[in-house]
Write a protein that holds these residues in place. Sequence first.
Motif, PDB file in Angstrom:
ATOM      1  N   GLU A 149      41.356 -25.289 -26.260  1.00 27.29           N
ATOM      2  CA  GLU A 149      42.177 -25.736 -25.122  1.00 27.29           C
ATOM      3  C   GLU A 149      43.631 -25.298 -25.257  1.00 27.29           C
ATOM      4  OE1 GLU A 149      40.119 -27.643 -26.887  1.00 27.29           O
ATOM      5  OE2 GLU A 149      38.663 -28.552 -25.499  1.00 27.29           O
ATOM      6  N   ARG A 152      44.028 -21.707 -24.172  1.00 28.55           N
ATOM      7  CA  ARG A 152      43.757 -21.694 -22.730  1.00 28.55           C
ATOM      8  C   ARG A 152      44.955 -22.215 -21.948  1.00 28.55           C
ATOM      9  NH1 ARG A 152      39.937 -19.089 -20.835  1.00 28.55           N
ATOM     10  NH2 ARG A 152      38.100 -20.415 -20.797  1.00 28.55           N
ATOM     11  N   LEU A 153      45.543 -23.335 -22.419  1.00 32.50           N
ATOM     12  CA  LEU A 153      46.704 -23.891 -21.713  1.00 32.50           C
ATOM     13  C   LEU A 153      47.847 -22.884 -21.688  1.00 32.50           C
ATOM     14  CD1 LEU A 153      46.547 -27.534 -23.092  1.00 32.50           C
ATOM     15  CD2 LEU A 153      46.437 -26.897 -20.673  1.00 32.50           C
ATOM     16  N   LEU A 249      37.203 -19.696 -14.556  1.00 35.24           N
ATOM     17  CA  LEU A 249      36.977 -21.030 -15.116  1.00 35.24           C
ATOM     18  C   LEU A 249      36.726 -22.004 -13.971  1.00 35.24           C
ATOM     19  CD1 LEU A 249      37.071 -23.073 -17.469  1.00 35.24           C
ATOM     20  CD2 LEU A 249      39.559 -23.138 -17.190  1.00 35.24           C
ATOM     21  N   SER A 252      37.271 -27.340 -11.200  1.00 37.52           N
ATOM     22  CA  SER A 252      37.632 -28.715 -11.583  1.00 37.52           C
ATOM     23  C   SER A 252      38.226 -28.736 -12.985  1.00 37.52           C
ATOM     24  CB  SER A 252      36.425 -29.654 -11.480  1.00 37.52           C
ATOM     25  OG  SER A 252      35.513 -29.442 -12.527  1.00 37.52           O
ATOM     26  N   VAL A 253      37.703 -27.900 -13.869  1.00 34.91           N
ATOM     27  CA  VAL A 253      38.217 -27.858 -15.243  1.00 34.91           C
ATOM     28  C   VAL A 253      39.598 -27.204 -15.265  1.00 34.91           C
ATOM     29  CG1 VAL A 253      37.764 -27.020 -17.571  1.00 34.91           C
ATOM     30  CG2 VAL A 253      35.860 -27.697 -16.097  1.00 34.91           C
ATOM     31  N   ALA A 256      42.121 -29.602 -14.017  1.00 29.26           N
ATOM     32  CA  ALA A 256      42.432 -30.648 -14.993  1.00 29.26           C
ATOM     33  C   ALA A 256      43.392 -30.122 -16.062  1.00 29.26           C
ATOM     34  CB  ALA A 256      41.144 -31.153 -15.639  1.00 29.26           C
ATOM     35  N   LEU A 257      43.172 -28.894 -16.504  1.00 30.05           N
ATOM     36  CA  LEU A 257      44.054 -28.330 -17.536  1.00 30.05           C
ATOM     37  C   LEU A 257      45.437 -28.043 -16.960  1.00 30.05           C
ATOM     38  CD1 LEU A 257      41.518 -25.989 -19.369  1.00 30.05           C
ATOM     39  CD2 LEU A 257      42.425 -28.169 -20.172  1.00 30.05           C
ATOM     40  N   CYS A 260      47.506 -30.995 -17.129  1.00 30.54           N
ATOM     41  CA  CYS A 260      48.087 -31.241 -18.464  1.00 30.54           C
ATOM     42  C   CYS A 260      49.396 -30.475 -18.618  1.00 30.54           C
ATOM     43  CB  CYS A 260      47.130 -30.796 -19.562  1.00 30.54           C
ATOM     44  SG  CYS A 260      45.639 -31.764 -19.665  1.00 30.54           S
TER      45      CYS A 260
ATOM     46  N   HIS B 112      29.155 -21.662 -14.239  1.00 27.71           N
ATOM     47  CA  HIS B 112      29.967 -20.444 -14.174  1.00 27.71           C
ATOM     48  C   HIS B 112      29.059 -19.274 -13.819  1.00 27.71           C
ATOM     49  CE1 HIS B 112      32.528 -23.156 -16.468  1.00 27.71           C
ATOM     50  NE2 HIS B 112      33.536 -22.463 -16.008  1.00 27.71           N
ATOM     51  N   PHE B 147      33.003 -19.712 -21.766  1.00 27.58           N
ATOM     52  CA  PHE B 147      34.085 -20.653 -21.472  1.00 27.58           C
ATOM     53  C   PHE B 147      33.990 -21.810 -22.463  1.00 27.58           C
ATOM     54  CE2 PHE B 147      33.112 -18.291 -17.718  1.00 27.58           C
ATOM     55  CZ  PHE B 147      34.343 -18.046 -17.124  1.00 27.58           C
ATOM     56  N   GLU B 149      35.300 -24.513 -22.594  1.00 22.15           N
ATOM     57  CA  GLU B 149      35.326 -25.833 -21.968  1.00 22.15           C
ATOM     58  C   GLU B 149      33.926 -26.385 -21.721  1.00 22.15           C
ATOM     59  OE1 GLU B 149      37.025 -23.172 -20.978  1.00 22.15           O
ATOM     60  OE2 GLU B 149      39.161 -23.691 -20.909  1.00 22.15           O
ATOM     61  N   LEU B 249      41.242 -33.836 -30.540  1.00 25.10           N
ATOM     62  CA  LEU B 249      41.756 -33.093 -29.376  1.00 25.10           C
ATOM     63  C   LEU B 249      42.866 -33.917 -28.725  1.00 25.10           C
ATOM     64  CD1 LEU B 249      41.540 -30.810 -27.267  1.00 25.10           C
ATOM     65  CD2 LEU B 249      39.698 -32.119 -26.180  1.00 25.10           C
ATOM     66  N   SER B 252      45.881 -36.066 -23.959  1.00 28.03           N
ATOM     67  CA  SER B 252      46.020 -35.735 -22.535  1.00 28.03           C
ATOM     68  C   SER B 252      44.953 -34.724 -22.120  1.00 28.03           C
ATOM     69  CB  SER B 252      47.428 -35.210 -22.225  1.00 28.03           C
ATOM     70  OG  SER B 252      47.619 -33.905 -22.696  1.00 28.03           O
ATOM     71  N   VAL B 253      44.629 -33.796 -23.023  1.00 31.86           N
ATOM     72  CA  VAL B 253      43.615 -32.788 -22.712  1.00 31.86           C
ATOM     73  C   VAL B 253      42.226 -33.429 -22.700  1.00 31.86           C
ATOM     74  CG1 VAL B 253      42.625 -30.583 -23.417  1.00 31.86           C
ATOM     75  CG2 VAL B 253      45.069 -31.032 -23.775  1.00 31.86           C
ATOM     76  N   ALA B 256      41.780 -35.373 -19.584  1.00 32.64           N
ATOM     77  CA  ALA B 256      41.563 -34.508 -18.416  1.00 32.64           C
ATOM     78  C   ALA B 256      40.117 -34.022 -18.366  1.00 32.64           C
ATOM     79  CB  ALA B 256      42.524 -33.321 -18.466  1.00 32.64           C
ATOM     80  N   LEU B 257      39.576 -33.650 -19.529  1.00 35.17           N
ATOM     81  CA  LEU B 257      38.194 -33.157 -19.556  1.00 35.17           C
ATOM     82  C   LEU B 257      37.213 -34.293 -19.271  1.00 35.17           C
ATOM     83  CD1 LEU B 257      38.409 -30.671 -22.561  1.00 35.17           C
ATOM     84  CD2 LEU B 257      38.303 -30.115 -20.122  1.00 35.17           C
ATOM     85  N   CYS B 260      36.743 -34.709 -15.714  1.00 30.05           N
ATOM     86  CA  CYS B 260      35.816 -33.736 -15.115  1.00 30.05           C
ATOM     87  C   CYS B 260      34.376 -34.241 -15.210  1.00 30.05           C
ATOM     88  CB  CYS B 260      35.908 -32.387 -15.815  1.00 30.05           C
ATOM     89  SG  CYS B 260      37.463 -31.547 -15.580  1.00 30.05           S
TER      90      CYS B 260
END
Lengths: 264, 264
Positions: A149, A152-153, A249, A252-253, A256-257, A260, B112, B147, B149, B249, B252-253, B256-257, B260
């Motif tokens: 993550e 990715r962020l 991606l 929705s994911v 959400a990221l 953040c 995906h 991905f 995620e 993790l 906040s991340v 968020a997940l 989802c």
Amino acid sequence: MRIAIAQCTPHHANKQENLNMITRYLHRAKEQKAELVIFPELVLTGYSIGNQLETIAEEIDGPSLQFIQQACHELQIFALISFPEKNGNAYHISSALIQDDGSIAGVYRKTHLFSAEAHYFTAGNEWPVFTTKLGNIGVMICYDLEFPEVTRLLRLNGADMVLVNTANMEPYERYQHIYMQSRAMENEIPLVICNRLGQEDNLKFFGHSMAVNHEGDILLQLDSEEALRIVDVSLHETRDPELNYARRLHESVRGALLNCLHHE
Amino acid sequence: MRIAIAQCTPHHANKQENLNMITRYLHRAKEQKAELVIFPELVLTGYSIGNQLETIAEEIDGPSLQFIQQACHELQIFALISFPEKNGNAYHISSALIQDDGSIAGVYRKTHLFSAEAHYFTAGNEWPVFTTKLGNIGVMICYDLEFPEVTRLLRLNGADMVLVNTANMEPYERYQHIYMQSRAMENEIPLVICNRLGQEDNLKFFGHSMAVNHEGDILLQLDSEEALRIVDVSLHETRDPELNYARRLHESVRGALLNCLHHE
């Protein structure tokens, strides 16, 4: 971008010795026409300094960073310097990206604290990307690499590449190797990591610093020797149009990221 | 858990031939005391069937799944079967986890979609985990693996392991290898992937099915041969207490997940 990886052993709790060492590496890097030098996690102080934070940590405008800023300005070179940051009553494991004019492009505060680090340090809450004349640079520190993550962020926040300062110890060699390739591939950006050497208490740091391109190809990989090594990293290679991960991606994911990122 | 990987070439657009093939693999797996057989993506129909969805896709309670459910019940074996699912006016690339009593533990809809798939199929919006007597099983399909995620969402949703059906084609061999190890390591759970063989139009599917444990060690890796191969995967190995990624993790991340997962 021509990057110098300074794979070294910081002197434990001796800032003056480390400032001398950093300066030597900056000169050597400049001689080899590097534009940026990456150092390991907590290069200013060594790793196991939790008990000494009150006396050893510095604010962003503290004397040690100012000294390095001056050196970067004189040499016209960028440096990514990790240090224990005093921030009001809190301490962070931070990295400052110093530019070739001596200014600080920005500071990243490690968001994932490993093992006993959380006894001493406060985790950061932001994943900033620094816009520089070399490109848009994201930074993460050590354990952050192990959480997909984080890269990715930084990617969603606009990073063209990610630099990693680390103090990674045995037996996590394979983790560092696999994660470096995976993070680069799944975000389609190059990554460069500088891991330290030496031993503190029972922690043995293994080095293996490396650079990978946006397809996870290993451009440079060190063993466990003290070294300044140069690598040319291209930030704007053509991407495989079929992959396009950051765009494809799941919405929705991705949303959400992005929340953040924008949450304070 | 004793898993059989059925690395095969589905017959293009011929459900009856594929049902015969699936049945043969189920029998062979049972003879080798497998508890579950994993097949590749769209094993029921082959991959390039977008133009034929109106006639070839089936609902979850359609005749093909019912036929396989009956076989699983008779043989007392689990199977993960990927098929083109008709869902009202939408079509999904789906995988049904059929249990040894013939019931369906649940269906995952690929979230995906790769390349031209989005022209024909609708992406799923959920990352369910199926509670079975073999353990809590998450499923993902092909491009989902790329991905990080997706595996993370399944892990946060309670998965003890993740099974992957895929139709991965050249030149993405290295991506499959690296991602399989990285996903397992960063979630500290085993993964098993079954990739298909054969060629459709200009797509050449390379196989290389594999199983990795929660530390990314490769338990089994196939080349590009038709084969039913057995691998024993342990779902409850001791984890490294220093890593503990799903727990550590950033909050906040993680939050968020989790949103989802519970969204909708």
